[in-house]
Design an enzyme around this catalytic site. Structure first.
Site, PDB file in Angstrom:
ATOM      1  CD  GLU A  43      -2.518   1.351   2.658  1.00  0.00           C
ATOM      2  OE1 GLU A  43      -2.735   2.489   3.140  1.00  0.00           O
ATOM      3  OE2 GLU A  43      -2.883   0.289   3.219  1.00  0.00           O
ATOM      4  CB  THR A  70      -3.450   8.531   2.930  1.00  0.00           C
ATOM      5  OG1 THR A  70      -2.747   7.635   3.794  1.00  0.00           O
ATOM      6  CG2 THR A  70      -3.905   9.731   3.758  1.00  0.00           C
ATOM      7  CE  LYS A 130      -5.781   2.373   7.447  1.00  0.00           C
ATOM      8  NZ  LYS A 130      -4.904   3.037   6.478  1.00  0.00           N
TER       9      LYS A 130
END
Length: 210
Positions: A43, A70, A130
């Site tokens: 990621e 993000t 998440k």
């Protein structure tokens, strides 16, 4: 809604390394060293300068599965997908990410902490919820409590997760975990300490045998 097909890949891997560094060069070094240690999922966070180029470079390796972290908005999501990101992660509930993710067949992870936020993430269309920041709100015990209310949710705790407590999170109901600073140690990268980064990777990969 049927589970996204990448979820089984994440479950099998049990860890998703979160690459968050102050420079693109450090991110590239982290990916290179972790790849050589056996890690195949990354990621790449959008907080890295020129993150889209990093994603493009990582995605050029057919053996690697790369996603963007993000991700703040639809424009960023589309740029990441165009660069080769196959999953998108936001630390908050961001409905604007749903159309680009669905259009590209990308797996979408949205962040949440409370039952209200978990429900909002799932209602918005998140494939994975998440739990972030996981360690500062109760760790595995908090996740276990959420799991009791949402038994069919796919949870990925991140934030304070490392190889030593990853299995506690999985036992509490996580499908897989995200590991950031404990795996992508920028101080070690800056110092050229490849051995330390590879040792952390081997320790993280060890949870596969636990």
């Amino acid at each position: 809604m049927a589970p996204h097909p990448l979820i089984e890949t994440f479950r099998a891997a049990r860890i998703v390394p979160v690459v968050r560094t102050s420079t693109a060069a450090h991110a590239a070094t982290a990916v290179s060293w972790l790849r050589d240690a056996g890690i195949r999922i990354f990621e790449i966070t959008m907080t890295i300068p020129d993150a889209v180029s990093v994603i493009r470079d990582v995605a050029s390796d057919p053996e690697l599965l790369v996603g963007a972290g993000t991700v703040p908005d639809a424009v960023s999501a589309e740029a990441c997908i165009s660069a080769g990101a196959r999953f998108l992660v936001s630390p908050w509930v961001e409905p604007a990410l749903v159309p680009p993710a669905r259009g590209a067949g990308a797996c979408l992870m949205m962040g949440a902490l409370t039952p209200t936020e978990v429900r909002a993430a799932r209602t918005a269309g998140a494939d994975v919820v998440k739990i972030f920041p996981a360690s500062s709100v109760g760790g595995p015990a908090h996740l276990k409590a959420l799991r009791s209310v949402f038994p069919d949710a796919v949870f990925c705790p991140t934030g304070g997760v490392d190889a030593r407590n990853a299995n506690d999170y999985i036992a509490a109901g996580a499908a897989f975990v995200g590991i950031g600073g404990k795996l992508v140690d920028e101080a070690a990268i800056r110092a050229g300490n490849r051995a330390a980064v590879e040792a952390a990777a081997r320790e993280a990969l060890g949870i596969l045998q636990a």
